[in-house]
Write a protein that holds these residues in place. Structure first.
Motif, PDB file in Angstrom:
ATOM      1  N   UNK A 315       1.345  -1.302  -0.349  1.00  0.00           N
ATOM      2  CA  UNK A 315      -0.272   0.037   0.197  1.00  0.00           C
ATOM      3  C   UNK A 315       0.952   1.408   0.107  1.00  0.00           C
ATOM      4  N   UNK A 316       2.404   1.406   0.687  1.00  0.00           N
ATOM      5  CA  UNK A 316       2.922   2.372   0.193  1.00  0.00           C
ATOM      6  C   UNK A 316       3.849   2.614  -0.484  1.00  0.00           C
ATOM      7  N   UNK A 317       3.301   1.035  -1.823  1.00  0.00           N
ATOM      8  CA  UNK A 317       3.594   1.670  -2.985  1.00  0.00           C
ATOM      9  C   UNK A 317       2.894   1.919  -4.305  1.00  0.00           C
ATOM     10  N   UNK A 318       3.252   2.261  -5.516  1.00  0.00           N
ATOM     11  CA  UNK A 318       2.650   2.645  -6.590  1.00  0.00           C
ATOM     12  C   UNK A 318       2.007   1.458  -7.046  1.00  0.00           C
ATOM     13  N   UNK A 319       1.772  -0.007  -6.663  1.00  0.00           N
ATOM     14  CA  UNK A 319       1.157  -0.993  -6.768  1.00  0.00           C
ATOM     15  C   UNK A 319       0.124  -1.086  -5.977  1.00  0.00           C
ATOM     16  N   UNK A 340      -4.235   4.376   6.468  1.00  0.00           N
ATOM     17  CA  UNK A 340      -5.493   4.857   7.128  1.00  0.00           C
ATOM     18  C   UNK A 340      -6.706   5.505   6.780  1.00  0.00           C
ATOM     19  N   UNK A 341      -6.123   6.794   6.088  1.00  0.00           N
ATOM     20  CA  UNK A 341      -7.222   7.221   5.417  1.00  0.00           C
ATOM     21  C   UNK A 341      -7.874   6.726   4.500  1.00  0.00           C
ATOM     22  N   UNK A 347     -11.291  -1.872   1.496  1.00  0.00           N
ATOM     23  CA  UNK A 347     -10.947  -2.345   1.684  1.00  0.00           C
ATOM     24  C   UNK A 347     -10.044  -1.046   1.300  1.00  0.00           C
ATOM     25  N   UNK A 348      -8.077  -1.231   1.072  1.00  0.00           N
ATOM     26  CA  UNK A 348      -8.022   0.195   1.024  1.00  0.00           C
ATOM     27  C   UNK A 348      -7.648   0.827  -0.649  1.00  0.00           C
ATOM     28  N   UNK A 350      -8.657   3.313  -2.185  1.00  0.00           N
ATOM     29  CA  UNK A 350      -9.246   4.376  -2.316  1.00  0.00           C
ATOM     30  C   UNK A 350      -8.184   5.100  -2.691  1.00  0.00           C
ATOM     31  N   UNK A 351      -8.499   6.009  -2.792  1.00  0.00           N
ATOM     32  CA  UNK A 351      -7.511   7.663  -2.342  1.00  0.00           C
ATOM     33  C   UNK A 351      -7.745   8.375  -0.996  1.00  0.00           C
ATOM     34  N   UNK A 352      -7.376   9.133  -0.347  1.00  0.00           N
ATOM     35  CA  UNK A 352      -7.393   9.767   0.943  1.00  0.00           C
ATOM     36  C   UNK A 352      -8.673   9.970   0.661  1.00  0.00           C
ATOM     37  N   UNK A 353      -8.963   9.865   1.789  1.00  0.00           N
ATOM     38  CA  UNK A 353     -10.555  10.478   2.319  1.00  0.00           C
ATOM     39  C   UNK A 353      -9.875  11.879   1.830  1.00  0.00           C
ATOM     40  N   UNK A 354      -9.337  12.157   2.132  1.00  0.00           N
ATOM     41  CA  UNK A 354      -9.143  13.880   1.998  1.00  0.00           C
ATOM     42  C   UNK A 354      -7.866  13.965   0.477  1.00  0.00           C
ATOM     43  N   UNK A 355      -8.997  13.409  -0.244  1.00  0.00           N
ATOM     44  CA  UNK A 355      -8.074  12.820  -1.228  1.00  0.00           C
ATOM     45  C   UNK A 355      -8.248  14.922  -2.086  1.00  0.00           C
ATOM     46  N   UNK A 356      -9.514  15.593  -1.712  1.00  0.00           N
ATOM     47  CA  UNK A 356      -9.175  16.890  -2.665  1.00  0.00           C
ATOM     48  C   UNK A 356      -8.759  17.397  -2.311  1.00  0.00           C
ATOM     49  N   UNK A 357      -8.617  17.615  -0.822  1.00  0.00           N
ATOM     50  CA  UNK A 357      -7.971  18.486  -0.430  1.00  0.00           C
ATOM     51  C   UNK A 357      -6.341  18.121  -0.168  1.00  0.00           C
TER      52      UNK A 357
END
Length: 719
Positions: A315-319, A340-341, A347-348, A350-357
């Protein structure tokens, strides 16, 4: 096979409870409620086991330094004296294998006493304080279990910590978008806090951010206002959140979990001795952070091999990023955001829930960085970089020119650094598979400085690459499209590193592309050896003529190339320089099948060096005002733009000075010198009559006229 991650930081939950009940707390107010079944504090048994496990792991991985962070709940519930004894036991054991241990504690401050800080100073345990700002902001969410505010107690802790700056490592604040960012920064500034970090309230797709449902842009507006406020009014305070984004934009690694790319380097140990992944993952679902093994059953290396850690690393890589993130222009900066966001019901992915921010903030900071670079350049223009009349006169001659040349080169270096930083960001988006190469180049540039960017080939290639990234077709001098190969970057700062000593015929294919197929660099060995000998003899003549000129050429024009032009008549000798290849001069040493006399080659080298010197001045200053006028130049016998005519006057004045010096060696030079002086005089008259200079250009031309008058008075041949 991918190697296991290396844990260098260890978050020890020495207490599982807290005396505060903060409304947004990831530990107690979100999905994972397993804390209720954990022991109140870490037992002596598990303390000793951790010492043993850490010793084994540090020895196994040959670690020379680790960080141990005491956390909770509230770690002071464990007891300050116990924290000190625990630290002593860890340090004593790891000292035997020469592994340094740094200690830190994250506290809400309500239980902190001065006697604790004295103990922490003795053991060098740094303290970070959780405080959300001034009283009215802090007391919104940071209440105790009875609903009582905590600010007064926390503020007393802040006052104590300021007395012990050697262990005070700053503050963290969870932002409250209902209050102005300026109030937050003003509070920390007034209280002389030198370092703090702002945290977005922990949230994800199952538990959205507080207040965003009523105002969708409230976090965007707050973050942008906060950055502008911080950068304009409070830059003296280190703010890791913003600084990390700036570093990422510059191609360097930051220090905030809000940015998603990287690797797992932290292991969390709970009060029951069990190994856990990042503790903020507790906002996802019950038990998600648990690795299923602990101090009693497994070594630390086994935790590094767990399936959960493997998933986290992905999850910490582009893959491991979502399609939305991979298609985003800011993917290399944001990296999908905090793991976590990103969590949702599926699951994960998704972009961060703060994506647009994050998108809006990175856009804003990127634009601000460009503006700051421009402002800095403008600031330089109005201050130290401007030349006085005396300094411009010094620049026009050799004996006092180095100070001014260094000023100009420093300015060019700043421009090149800013250009490279723009290119690195854009290239990562255009060539994602070459991210490692771009990072490697950035590291090399950081290591050796701007010399890596100011080699003639590096400078020319980066100019072409930047234009190519903008979608433009870049052509060489003969109109042939230049080959833009991103792999070329591995040469910058390694094989391509600007020197201040003469380099004759450094081979590189880029010259062939940039100058066109008609310019020949490769010569038979015998012919090249003869040509090189003529160049060396010419340099010797220049050094004998004027050591200051010789030294100046080593700074400005150290790269000398022996060339032929396929289209040039056999009886014509050629030489040239080009502003797209700063630092390089191209010299023909043959006329037909015979070598030119060294003084003729020396005159050509001085000629081309003067072009490069004037190009350097033009990098910093506009010399001539925009105007629709052409000047008759008697050398090519045609009308040319004013700047070309000015170049001709400048270079031929210095060539004529040199020819006067060597005229004793060749009496036939008198006619050539006379003709040169006549042409200079005519061209100067045309320039004076027709050309409008900028203020700096006027200074340059005035200085040049003084050189011209001196030349006329000293000329042996002027009639």
């Amino acid at each position: 096979m991918k190697q296991d991650p290396i844990f260098s930081s260890f978050l020890i939950k020495v207490a599982s409870r807290c005396n505060l009940n903060c409304a947004y707390c990831y530990m107690y107010q979100h999905a994972d409620q397993s804390w209720k079944d954990k022991p109140l504090v870490l037992s002596e048994k598990h303390q000793q086991l951790f010492v043993d496990r850490l010793y084994d792991y540090a020895q196994e991985k040959s670690l020379d330094k680790v960080l141990v962070i005491y956390h909770g709940g509230e770690p002071l519930i464990f007891g300050a004296d116990k924290l000190v004894n625990f630290s002593k036991a860890i340090k004593k054991r790891l000292d035997t294998i020469s592994c340094q241990v740094d200690f830190g504690i994250q506290t809400n401050g309500t239980l902190l006493k001065e006697e604790h800080l004295k103990l922490f100073v003795d053991e060098n345990i740094s303290v970070s304080l959780s405080i959300d700002g001034p009283k009215k902001i802090h007391n919104v969410y940071r209440l105790d279990h009875k609903g009582n505010p905590s600010f007064d107690k926390v503020y007393r802790a802040l006052a104590l910590l300021k007395k012990y700056p050697q262990i005070f490592s700053g503050c963290i604040a969870v932002i409250n978008v209902n209050y102005s960012p300026r109030e937050l920064f003003q509070f920390f500034s007034e209280n002389e806090v030198e370092e703090f970090n702002i945290l977005l309230p922990d949230a994800n797709y199952t538990s959205p951010p507080i207040g965003r449902d009523q105002n969708p842009d409230v976090y965007i507006d707050w973050l942008i206002e906060a950055f502008d406020c911080w950068s304009a009014e409070f830059p003296h305070i280190q703010c890791k959140f913003f600084e990390s984004i700036i570093l990422a934009l510059l191609g360097k690694s930051g220090q905030t979990d809000a940015l998603g790319l990287g690797d797992v380097s932290l292991l969390n140990i709970e009060t029951d001795g069990m190994y856990h992944d990042l503790d903020v993952l507790k906002i996802t679902k019950e038990g998600y952070s648990s690795l299923g093994i602990g101090l009693e059953t497994a070594p630390i290396s086994a935790a590094a091999q767990s399936k959960n850690i493997e998933v986290h690393r992905k999850l910490l890589s582009k893959e491991g990023l979502s399609k939305t993130c991979l298609a985003c222009k800011h993917v290399d900066i944001c990296g999908g955001g905090s793991v976590p966001h990103r969590f949702g019901t599926e699951g994960f992915d998704n972009p961060t829930i703060y994506c647009k921010e994050m998108y809006a903030l990175i856009d804003h900071i990127s634009e601000k960085l460009i503006q700051l670079v421009d402002q800095e350049l403008e600031k330089n223009e109005s201050s130290s970089i401007l030349f006085s009349q005396k300094e411009m006169e010094d620049f026009c001659i050799y004996s006092n020119s180095e100070k001014q040349i260094r000023k100009l080169q420093e300015y060019v270096a700043q421009k090149k650094r800013a250009q490279w930083e723009r290119i690195a960001v854009e290239a990562k988006q255009r060539f994602p598979s070459q991210e490692a190469l771009i990072n490697q180049t950035n590291n090399q540039v950081s290591s050796v400085g701007e010399r890596a960017l100011m080699h003639p080939v590096s400078s020319s290639f980066l100019d072409a690459l930047e234009q190519s990234l903008k979608g433009k077709v870049v052509e060489g001098m003969d109109g042939t499209p230049l080959p833009i190969d991103i792999d070329f970057l591995h040469l910058i700062g390694t094989k391509l590193l600007r020197k201040e000593e003469f380099v004759i015929q450094e081979n590189h294919d880029w010259y062939t592309h940039a100058l066109g197929k008609d310019i020949v660099f490769n010569h038979p060995q015998t012919a090249f050896d003869l040509g090189k000998k003529v160049i060396e003899d010419a340099l010797g003549m220049i050094q004998e003529y004027d050591t200051h000129l010789y030294d100046e050429m080593k700074i400005i024009s150290p790269y000398i190339y022996i060339v032929k032009d396929k289209n040039s008549p056999p009886d014509r000798d050629i030489s040239f320089a080009d502003e797209t290849l700063p630092g390089a001069i191209f010299i023909g040493v043959w006329k037909g099948n015979r070598c030119l006399a060294p003084y003729k080659v020396a005159a050509s080298m001085i000629h081309e060096h003067c072009h490069q010197k004037l190009y350097l001045l033009q990098e910093r200053f506009e010399i001539i005002e925009p105007q629709d006028v052409e000047i008759y130049s008697p050398w090519p016998e045609k009308y040319r733009p004013p700047i070309a005519a000015l170049h001709a006057v400048y270079v031929f004045i210095h060539v004529a000075k040199f020819l006067n010096h060597v005229a004793i060696c060749d009496q036939n030079l008198q006619e050539e010198i006379d003709l040169t002086l006549e042409r200079i005089d005519g061209c100067i008259s045309e320039i004076q009559e027709k050309v409008q200079f900028t203020p700096m250009g006027a200074l340059f031309f005035e200085s040049l006229l003084k050189e011209w008058e001196l030349l006329k008075s000293q000329s042996l041949c002027l009639t």
